[in-house]
Design an enzyme around this catalytic site. Structure first.
Site, short mmCIF file in Angstrom:
data_model
loop_
_atom_site.label_atom_id
_atom_site.label_comp_id
_atom_site.label_asym_id
_atom_site.label_seq_id
_atom_site.Cartn_x
_atom_site.Cartn_y
_atom_site.Cartn_z
N ARG A 1 47.90 41.29 39.96
CA ARG A 1 46.99 41.64 41.05
C ARG A 1 47.51 41.13 42.39
O ARG A 1 47.53 41.83 43.37
CB ARG A 1 45.60 41.04 40.80
CG ARG A 1 44.81 41.77 39.78
CD ARG A 1 43.65 40.97 39.30
NE ARG A 1 44.12 39.83 38.52
CZ ARG A 1 43.36 39.10 37.74
NH1 ARG A 1 42.07 39.34 37.66
NH2 ARG A 1 43.86 38.10 37.05
N LYS B 1 38.40 28.35 24.37
CA LYS B 1 37.91 28.99 25.59
C LYS B 1 36.49 29.50 25.31
O LYS B 1 36.28 30.21 24.33
CB LYS B 1 38.85 30.16 25.95
CG LYS B 1 39.14 30.26 27.44
CD LYS B 1 40.25 31.26 27.66
CE LYS B 1 40.32 31.73 29.08
NZ LYS B 1 41.43 32.65 29.29
N SER C 1 37.59 39.66 35.06
CA SER C 1 36.48 39.59 34.11
C SER C 1 35.48 38.52 34.55
O SER C 1 34.27 38.74 34.50
CB SER C 1 37.00 39.23 32.71
OG SER C 1 37.91 40.21 32.27
N HIS D 1 41.93 46.45 33.96
CA HIS D 1 42.64 46.45 32.67
C HIS D 1 42.91 47.88 32.19
O HIS D 1 43.99 48.17 31.68
CB HIS D 1 41.80 45.75 31.59
CG HIS D 1 41.58 44.28 31.78
ND1 HIS D 1 40.34 43.71 31.75
CD2 HIS D 1 42.45 43.26 31.98
CE1 HIS D 1 40.45 42.40 31.91
NE2 HIS D 1 41.72 42.10 32.08
#
Ligand code: ADP
Length: 164
Positions: free
Chosen positions: A93, A44, A131, A20
């Site tokens: 990515r 979430k 993450s 990030h």
């Protein structure tokens, strides 16, 4: 009139990783101002609270003078209009990110045609860093040094009460 361009880099950042930070550095080098904005999503189950995520992101990005950290709830396009920004930054990515990102970008364009999504490709050395991966590896005793900023490493140690 020379108006400054504000870009917004939205995400969960639970927690912020060096992947990030890399994207934020690249975006901050192109746009006048960048706001890294942390999504508060009550559906979430986050590991870190929004306040913890903000603190870590601020510390990790303090070397970038034109970068701010903020948070938002609800629709990203509503937030974009509120802060008067037309530039969304997202990181890529791998091809696996692309499908998901493409769908969100088109949905956001449908909702707010004046807003543009810009994709920045990661550094290959962070292409496997997420993450959730960082949280899991750390939790089971693996080392994540070099993958997250130092302040995140410290916070992970506190949170999971372990020293890896
Ligand atoms: P979200 O829950 O919105 O996907 P994330 O915090 O996981 O939020 O990611 C925010 C953005 O950063 C996404 O565009 C994601 O693809 C990108 N990103 C995440 N990890 C990396 C990385 N290692 N390199 C580059 N971009 C990344």
């Amino acid at each position: 009139m020379n108006q400054k361009t504000l870009a917004v880099y939205p995400g969960s950042f639970d927690p912020i990783t060096n992947g990030h930070v890399y994207i934020a550095e690249r975006a901050a080098a192109i746009f006048d101002e960048l706001t890294v904005s942390i999504l508060y999503n009550e559906h979430k189950n986050a590991t870190f609270s929004v306040d913890e995520r903000i603190d870590m992101a601020r510390e990790a990005l303090k070397h970038l003078p034109n970068v701010k950290v903020d948070s938002f709830q609800g629709l990203l396009v509503d937030y974009m209009r509120q802060v008067k920004s037309r530039v969304i930054i997202r990181g890529l990515r791998a091809m696996s990110d692309f499908e998901y990102e493409f769908q969100i970008a088109l949905m956001n364009r449908q909702l707010a045609p004046e807003v543009e999504t810009f994709f920045i490709v990661t550094d290959p050395k962070y292409s496997y860093v997420s993450s959730s991966g960082v949280r899991e590896v750390f939790h089971f005793g693996g080392t994540v040094q070099g993958l997250v900023p130092d302040c995140v490493f410290k916070k992970l140690s506190e949170k999971f009460n372990i020293k890896n």
